[in-house]
Design a protein around this motif. Structure first.
Motif, PDB file in Angstrom:
ATOM      1  N   VAL A   1      -6.320  -2.612   6.863  1.00  0.00           N
ATOM      2  CA  VAL A   1      -6.700  -3.273   5.789  1.00  0.00           C
ATOM      3  C   VAL A   1      -5.938  -3.225   4.897  1.00  0.00           C
ATOM      4  O   VAL A   1      -4.831  -2.667   4.508  1.00  0.00           O
ATOM      5  CB  VAL A   1      -8.424  -2.701   5.304  1.00  0.00           C
ATOM      6  CG1 VAL A   1      -8.058  -3.605   3.922  1.00  0.00           C
ATOM      7  CG2 VAL A   1      -9.037  -2.291   5.541  1.00  0.00           C
ATOM      8  N   PRO A   2      -5.111  -4.587   3.923  1.00  0.00           N
ATOM      9  CA  PRO A   2      -4.067  -5.173   3.360  1.00  0.00           C
ATOM     10  C   PRO A   2      -4.343  -3.552   2.062  1.00  0.00           C
ATOM     11  O   PRO A   2      -5.831  -3.544   2.184  1.00  0.00           O
ATOM     12  CB  PRO A   2      -4.283  -5.938   2.734  1.00  0.00           C
ATOM     13  CG  PRO A   2      -5.880  -7.041   3.562  1.00  0.00           C
ATOM     14  CD  PRO A   2      -6.091  -5.948   4.507  1.00  0.00           C
ATOM     15  N   GLN A   3      -3.451  -3.116   1.928  1.00  0.00           N
ATOM     16  CA  GLN A   3      -3.111  -2.564   0.945  1.00  0.00           C
ATOM     17  C   GLN A   3      -3.283  -2.510  -0.600  1.00  0.00           C
ATOM     18  O   GLN A   3      -4.457  -1.953  -0.843  1.00  0.00           O
ATOM     19  CB  GLN A   3      -1.719  -1.619   0.056  1.00  0.00           C
ATOM     20  CG  GLN A   3      -0.791  -1.443   1.684  1.00  0.00           C
ATOM     21  CD  GLN A   3      -1.785  -0.098   2.330  1.00  0.00           C
ATOM     22  OE1 GLN A   3      -1.975   1.401   0.886  1.00  0.00           O
ATOM     23  NE2 GLN A   3      -1.549  -0.109   2.969  1.00  0.00           N
TER      24      GLN A   3
ATOM     25  N   GLU B   1     -10.926  -0.347  -3.198  1.00  0.00           N
ATOM     26  CA  GLU B   1     -12.247   0.226  -1.921  1.00  0.00           C
ATOM     27  C   GLU B   1     -11.274   2.121  -3.017  1.00  0.00           C
ATOM     28  O   GLU B   1     -12.624   2.548  -3.362  1.00  0.00           O
ATOM     29  CB  GLU B   1     -12.078   0.284  -0.561  1.00  0.00           C
ATOM     30  CG  GLU B   1     -12.565  -1.124  -0.495  1.00  0.00           C
ATOM     31  CD  GLU B   1     -12.497  -0.751   1.063  1.00  0.00           C
ATOM     32  OE1 GLU B   1     -11.893  -0.178   2.076  1.00  0.00           O
ATOM     33  OE2 GLU B   1     -12.546  -2.367   2.276  1.00  0.00           O
ATOM     34  N   ASP B   2     -10.471   2.368  -2.758  1.00  0.00           N
ATOM     35  CA  ASP B   2     -10.329   3.740  -3.397  1.00  0.00           C
ATOM     36  C   ASP B   2     -10.732   3.654  -5.249  1.00  0.00           C
ATOM     37  O   ASP B   2     -11.083   4.736  -4.983  1.00  0.00           O
ATOM     38  CB  ASP B   2      -8.793   4.091  -3.242  1.00  0.00           C
ATOM     39  CG  ASP B   2      -8.627   4.277  -2.420  1.00  0.00           C
ATOM     40  OD1 ASP B   2      -9.224   4.787  -0.778  1.00  0.00           O
ATOM     41  OD2 ASP B   2      -7.340   4.925  -1.832  1.00  0.00           O
TER      42      ASP B   2
ATOM     43  N   GLN C   1     -14.495   3.334  -5.140  1.00  0.00           N
ATOM     44  CA  GLN C   1     -14.927   5.059  -4.986  1.00  0.00           C
ATOM     45  C   GLN C   1     -15.035   6.488  -5.478  1.00  0.00           C
ATOM     46  O   GLN C   1     -15.803   7.251  -5.969  1.00  0.00           O
ATOM     47  CB  GLN C   1     -14.624   5.463  -3.200  1.00  0.00           C
ATOM     48  CG  GLN C   1     -14.541   4.760  -1.936  1.00  0.00           C
ATOM     49  CD  GLN C   1     -16.036   5.092  -1.392  1.00  0.00           C
ATOM     50  OE1 GLN C   1     -16.570   6.090  -1.364  1.00  0.00           O
ATOM     51  NE2 GLN C   1     -16.586   4.002  -1.215  1.00  0.00           N
ATOM     52  N   LEU C   2     -13.719   6.232  -6.273  1.00  0.00           N
ATOM     53  CA  LEU C   2     -13.542   7.311  -7.084  1.00  0.00           C
ATOM     54  C   LEU C   2     -14.377   6.898  -8.447  1.00  0.00           C
ATOM     55  O   LEU C   2     -15.131   8.162  -9.036  1.00  0.00           O
ATOM     56  CB  LEU C   2     -12.299   7.297  -8.391  1.00  0.00           C
ATOM     57  CG  LEU C   2     -11.164   8.030  -6.924  1.00  0.00           C
ATOM     58  CD1 LEU C   2      -9.818   7.349  -7.264  1.00  0.00           C
ATOM     59  CD2 LEU C   2     -11.181   9.198  -6.550  1.00  0.00           C
ATOM     60  N   GLU C   3     -14.803   5.856  -9.174  1.00  0.00           N
ATOM     61  CA  GLU C   3     -15.754   5.695  -9.936  1.00  0.00           C
ATOM     62  C   GLU C   3     -17.268   5.359  -9.189  1.00  0.00           C
ATOM     63  O   GLU C   3     -17.866   6.656 -10.432  1.00  0.00           O
ATOM     64  CB  GLU C   3     -15.574   3.575 -10.178  1.00  0.00           C
ATOM     65  CG  GLU C   3     -14.841   3.836 -10.610  1.00  0.00           C
ATOM     66  CD  GLU C   3     -14.656   1.493 -10.800  1.00  0.00           C
ATOM     67  OE1 GLU C   3     -16.017   1.458 -11.063  1.00  0.00           O
ATOM     68  OE2 GLU C   3     -13.518   1.277 -11.180  1.00  0.00           O
ATOM     69  N   LYS C   4     -17.383   6.077  -8.594  1.00  0.00           N
ATOM     70  CA  LYS C   4     -18.927   5.933  -7.670  1.00  0.00           C
ATOM     71  C   LYS C   4     -18.978   7.125  -7.757  1.00  0.00           C
ATOM     72  O   LYS C   4     -19.991   8.433  -8.187  1.00  0.00           O
ATOM     73  CB  LYS C   4     -19.189   5.390  -6.552  1.00  0.00           C
ATOM     74  CG  LYS C   4     -19.578   3.949  -6.539  1.00  0.00           C
ATOM     75  CD  LYS C   4     -19.466   3.198  -5.098  1.00  0.00           C
ATOM     76  CE  LYS C   4     -19.886   2.329  -5.243  1.00  0.00           C
ATOM     77  NZ  LYS C   4     -20.217   1.472  -3.571  1.00  0.00           N
TER      78      LYS C   4
END
Length: 155
Positions: free
Chosen positions: A92-94, A100-101, A104-107
């Protein structure tokens, strides 16, 4: 004679197994002997060269076979030591990966906050549960007529 007979003076000596040639006249014998020795040496050299070539060929075959077996053994050993295959994920493009990272950190932060809040409220919940259990025990100890509708059927 091939082995020759033992002479009376050589009775105790071991027999010589080399072939003896019949005596030849001196002048002709030396020329014939020289030629025959040269031919014998040439034959012997040719035989030795053939034996050497055969030995060389066999050594090369052995080395090639050993090299092939060594390579096969190395491949087999490395295959046995290889870690199990990992599942490959599509690339996936950076930029989307970074987004997405971040999501995920917020979740993860939200989940952590909720867990901490639940742990903080746990003593209050335990107190209320204890109070409810005490009330239920008081009701059981009272001799009050409870309407049959509210009674539970026991199996």
């Amino acid at each position: 004679m091939a082995g020759g007979s033992l002479a009376p003076g050589r009775a105790g000596a071991p027999p010589n197994h080399r072939k003896r040639k019949a005596p030849v006249p001196a002048a002709a014998a030396t020329e014939d002997e020289a030629e025959s020795e040269a031919q014998a040496l040439e034959r012997e050299v040719e035989e030795l060269e053939e034996g050497l070539a055969d030995l060389d060929r066999r050594i090369l075959e052995h080395l090639h076979g050993t090299a092939a077996r060594l390579a096969d053994a190395a491949v087999t050993r490395l295959a046995a030591l290889r870690p199990p295959a990992r599942l490959e994920f599509p690339t996936v493009p950076q930029t989307s990966m970074a987004e997405e990272d971040q999501e995920q950190l917020e979740k993860l932060k939200i989940l952590k906050f909720k867990v901490e809040a639940n742990i903080a409220d746990l003593p209050k919940v335990c107190e209320k549960m204890n109070e409810s259990v005490i009330r239920c025990e008081k009701l059981e100890n009272l001799s009050v007529n409870i309407h049959p509708v509210f009674r539970r059927k026991l199996l």
